[in-house]
Design a protein around this motif. Structure first.
Motif, short mmCIF file in Angstrom:
data_model
loop_
_atom_site.label_atom_id
_atom_site.label_comp_id
_atom_site.label_asym_id
_atom_site.label_seq_id
_atom_site.Cartn_x
_atom_site.Cartn_y
_atom_site.Cartn_z
N ALA A 210 0.83 -1.21 0.00
CA ALA A 210 0.00 0.00 0.00
C ALA A 210 0.86 1.26 0.00
O ALA A 210 0.58 2.22 -0.73
N ILE A 211 1.92 1.27 0.79
CA ILE A 211 2.81 2.45 0.87
C ILE A 211 3.52 2.68 -0.46
O ILE A 211 3.63 3.81 -0.94
N CYS A 212 4.01 1.59 -1.06
CA CYS A 212 4.69 1.73 -2.35
C CYS A 212 3.73 2.17 -3.45
O CYS A 212 4.07 3.01 -4.29
N ALA A 213 2.52 1.59 -3.47
CA ALA A 213 1.56 1.91 -4.53
C ALA A 213 1.18 3.38 -4.50
O ALA A 213 0.99 4.01 -5.56
N ARG A 214 1.07 3.95 -3.28
CA ARG A 214 0.68 5.36 -3.16
C ARG A 214 1.88 6.29 -3.02
O ARG A 214 1.72 7.50 -2.86
N LYS A 215 3.09 5.72 -3.04
CA LYS A 215 4.33 6.51 -2.95
C LYS A 215 4.26 7.50 -1.79
O LYS A 215 4.50 8.70 -1.94
N MET A 216 3.94 6.96 -0.63
CA MET A 216 3.78 7.81 0.56
C MET A 216 5.12 8.38 1.01
O MET A 216 6.14 7.68 0.96
N ASP A 217 5.09 9.64 1.46
CA ASP A 217 6.29 10.18 2.06
C ASP A 217 6.41 9.65 3.48
O ASP A 217 5.52 8.93 3.98
N LYS A 218 7.48 10.01 4.18
CA LYS A 218 7.75 9.43 5.50
C LYS A 218 6.62 9.70 6.48
O LYS A 218 6.13 8.78 7.14
N ASN A 219 6.18 10.95 6.59
CA ASN A 219 5.15 11.29 7.57
C ASN A 219 3.82 10.61 7.27
O ASN A 219 3.15 10.10 8.17
#
Length: 320
Positions: A210-219
């Motif tokens: 999920a984090i990779c798919a949405r390219k989430m920043d650290k925060n």
């Protein structure tokens, strides 16, 4: 007059490159295929010799595993001692492992997973405490503990995925020019992967994807992971409710609740399973809306569970 005698060619001690190997527990397990190291060695030679120690009938690499691979790619068959390779004497396994760590810890091509496994090896095989390791390599105990967490708590599947993504990102970045308008590949911040390692094993891969798919920043990613941990508390309470239901067997008439209450508890159990499934696929915005309801549910179920325990203690004549 006699003819001038040609000077004798200098004799160099050499060792076969095939006699030098990387140990199975060497700190570096992966090698980026997108590197200019082979071309550099071909053009200007080996600028830094490979450090090895004797092992059985051959040698093991302490520092320089990538250089060794590059020389093999160039078809080099012999290494000149003192120029291409330096043989360490009186080297213990623990000393060699520390030299690997110290030599590699500041390099960009050593990943955090490999580092964590190296720290675990030093602790489990050579009896070094983690605070001792931190002091020797000039890092904080928290730094060492975080890397160890990656090696011991992160599932093998996510470890391999993280390392593969790092190597792929390096390859892509090496092919991008300064004028390239393409977006650089997403590389997960190490603090994020360290937080993923603190999740239950079954949640780690979905969280990573999920984090990779949405390219989430650290925060954004850390906030998302905190919500997952709170959801995990709901799942634990669901297990408690399920355990409460199962504790009343059909054959235990004395402790069995009436049929209506038993059906109701089973319905709660099923509803919690449905809720857990819904939460697992919710996006961050939906999770923010769900959180207040879940927090209230946690408090109410905790209070109810405490009341049930107090009632059981009272019935047994025990002070709650």
């Amino acid at each position: 007059m006699g003819g001038r005698t040609k000077p004798a060619k200098p004799v160099f001690e050499t060792i076969s490159i095939d006699s030098v190997r990387q140990s199975e527990d060497h700190i570096r397990k992966t090698f980026s295929k997108c590197t200019n190291l082979t071309a550099t060695i071909s053009d200007v030679g080996l600028l830094q010799p490979i450090l090895v120690c004797r092992s059985g009938n051959g040698y093991e690499v302490i520092d320089g595993a990538r250089r060794l691979e590059a020389l093999k790619d160039l078809g080099i068959s012999e290494l000149i001692v003192g120029k291409d390779v330096i043989v360490a004497v009186d080297e213990t396994e623990a000393d060699a492992r520390f030299k690997q760590i110290i030599a590699n810890i500041q390099r960009e091509d050593i990943n955090d997973i490999e580092l964590g496994h190296a720290f675990v090896t030093l602790k489990e095989s050579f009896d070094y405490q983690y605070n001792e390791i931190a002091e020797i390599i000039g890092k904080t105990p928290h730094y060492v503990a975080a890397k160890v967490g990656l090696a011991k708590r992160l599932t093998k599947e996510v470890q391999e995925l993280f390392v593969s993504d790092i190597e792929s990102a390096k390859c892509i970045q090496n092919t991008l020019s300064c004028d390239d308008v393409r977006e650089p590949p997403y590389v997960m911040n190490v603090n994020i992967i360290e937080d993923i390692a603190r999740l239950p094993a079954e949640l780690q891969r979905p969280a990573y994807d999920a984090i990779c798919a949405r390219k989430m920043d650290k925060n954004e990613a850390l906030s998302y992971l905190r919500s997952l941990k709170r959801d995990a508390e709901v799942l634990k309470l669901a297990d408690d409710v399920k355990g409460l239901v199962e504790s009343y067997s059909d054959g235990d008439v004395k402790n069995a609740p009436d049929k209506e209450l038993k059906r109701y508890l089973k319905k709660i159990d099923r509803d919690l399973d449905k809720l857990a499934t819904r939460v697992s696929v919710a996006d961050p915005a939906e999770r923010e809306n769900i959180k207040p309801v879940l927090e209230s549910l946690i408090q109410r179920l905790s209070s109810l569970y405490a009341e049930v325990n107090a009632g059981e203690a009272e019935s047994c004549g025990i002070e709650a």
